[in-house]
Design a protein around this motif. Structure first.
Motif, PDB file in Angstrom:
ATOM      1  N   TRP A 195       0.824  -1.211   0.000  1.00 23.78           N
ATOM      2  CA  TRP A 195       0.000   0.000   0.000  1.00 23.78           C
ATOM      3  C   TRP A 195       0.859   1.263   0.000  1.00 23.78           C
ATOM      4  O   TRP A 195       0.522   2.258  -0.633  1.00 23.78           O
ATOM      5  CB  TRP A 195      -0.984   0.028   1.174  1.00 23.78           C
ATOM      6  N   LYS A 229       2.335   1.766  -3.485  1.00 25.64           N
ATOM      7  CA  LYS A 229       1.251   2.179  -4.390  1.00 25.64           C
ATOM      8  C   LYS A 229       0.881   3.651  -4.166  1.00 25.64           C
ATOM      9  O   LYS A 229       0.714   4.417  -5.115  1.00 25.64           O
ATOM     10  CB  LYS A 229       0.030   1.288  -4.155  1.00 25.64           C
ATOM     11  N   ASN A 230       0.764   4.054  -2.901  1.00 27.99           N
ATOM     12  CA  ASN A 230       0.431   5.449  -2.596  1.00 27.99           C
ATOM     13  C   ASN A 230       1.527   6.404  -3.045  1.00 27.99           C
ATOM     14  O   ASN A 230       1.242   7.496  -3.538  1.00 27.99           O
ATOM     15  CB  ASN A 230       0.165   5.627  -1.104  1.00 27.99           C
ATOM     16  N   THR A 246       3.503   6.059  -5.515  1.00 24.17           N
ATOM     17  CA  THR A 246       3.448   6.159  -6.973  1.00 24.17           C
ATOM     18  C   THR A 246       2.211   6.922  -7.440  1.00 24.17           C
ATOM     19  O   THR A 246       2.307   7.836  -8.254  1.00 24.17           O
ATOM     20  CB  THR A 246       3.439   4.745  -7.599  1.00 24.17           C
ATOM     21  N   GLN A 247       1.058   6.564  -6.877  1.00 24.70           N
ATOM     22  CA  GLN A 247      -0.193   7.148  -7.371  1.00 24.70           C
ATOM     23  C   GLN A 247      -0.482   8.536  -6.792  1.00 24.70           C
ATOM     24  O   GLN A 247      -0.857   9.441  -7.528  1.00 24.70           O
ATOM     25  CB  GLN A 247      -1.366   6.208  -7.076  1.00 24.70           C
TER      26      GLN A 247
END
Length: 186
Positions: free
Chosen positions: A40, A43-44, A46-47
């Motif tokens: 997570w 992912k955070n 990157t996004q």
């Protein structure tokens, strides 16, 4: 695993530093451990933060230590401009035509061993020294609003060649000059 030879952009390092505060990590080390162990977190990063290559805690420190705080001023100006254009600042008018800005100095680093050339130094009676960094933080505030909008901070540093430490008063003079230059119509 991380590639120790990877090259990181200043933006990736700044955004990683921002992520540390956004996610309220207690330290850069804890941030580094979490980003390596948790999907997570990667992912955070990157996004949400658009980080292409996430630096480790040591790389963040090394890179951010060499970036002038003035580099982030344009981001604060851009946000302030968007708030003006979106008429958000109208809700912050005080006495119908003024804005309130709250400013205060705060410590952001202190150590008896780790220091850099810009550290302020407190010399104690026993001969020991404490090295520290402070910052003058400011925000647009209003007594009826629950939200505040931070304005670009001003570092309180020991300037090259200076024998005395900087202070909140001098930092506030620099801050006011920068704010007036950036927002001449306020």
């Amino acid at each position: 695993k991380d590639n120790p030879n990877a090259s990181f952009s200043n933006i990736d390092c700044i955004m990683a530093g921002l992520a540390v505060f956004t996610f309220k990590f207690p330290s850069l080390l804890k941030f580094d451990e979490t980003r390596q162990d948790q999907i997570w977190a990667r992912k955070n990063l990157t996004q949400l933060f658009q980080i292409k290559a996430t630096p480790c805690d040591t790389q963040i420190r090394a890179r951010l230590d060499n970036i002038s705080p003035k580099v982030i001023r344009p981001a604060y100006r851009k946000i302030f401009t968007l708030l003006q254009r979106g008429k958000v600042l109208e809700h912050f008018l005080f006495l119908e035509k003024h804005y309130l800005i709250s400013a205060d100095g705060t410590g952001v680093f202190s150590s008896s061993q780790v220091h850099c050339k810009n550290c302020c130094v407190k010399e104690h009676k026993d001969g020991s020294k404490t090295y520290y960094h402070q910052i003058l933080g400011a925000a647009l505030v209003h007594p009826d609003q629950q939200v505040v909008f931070p304005i670009a901070p001003e570092p309180i540093l020991k300037h090259d060649g200076a024998k005395k430490n900087d202070c909140e008063r001098n930092a506030s003079k620099r801050w006011v000059a920068d704010f007036r230059r950036e927002h001449p119509h306020l």
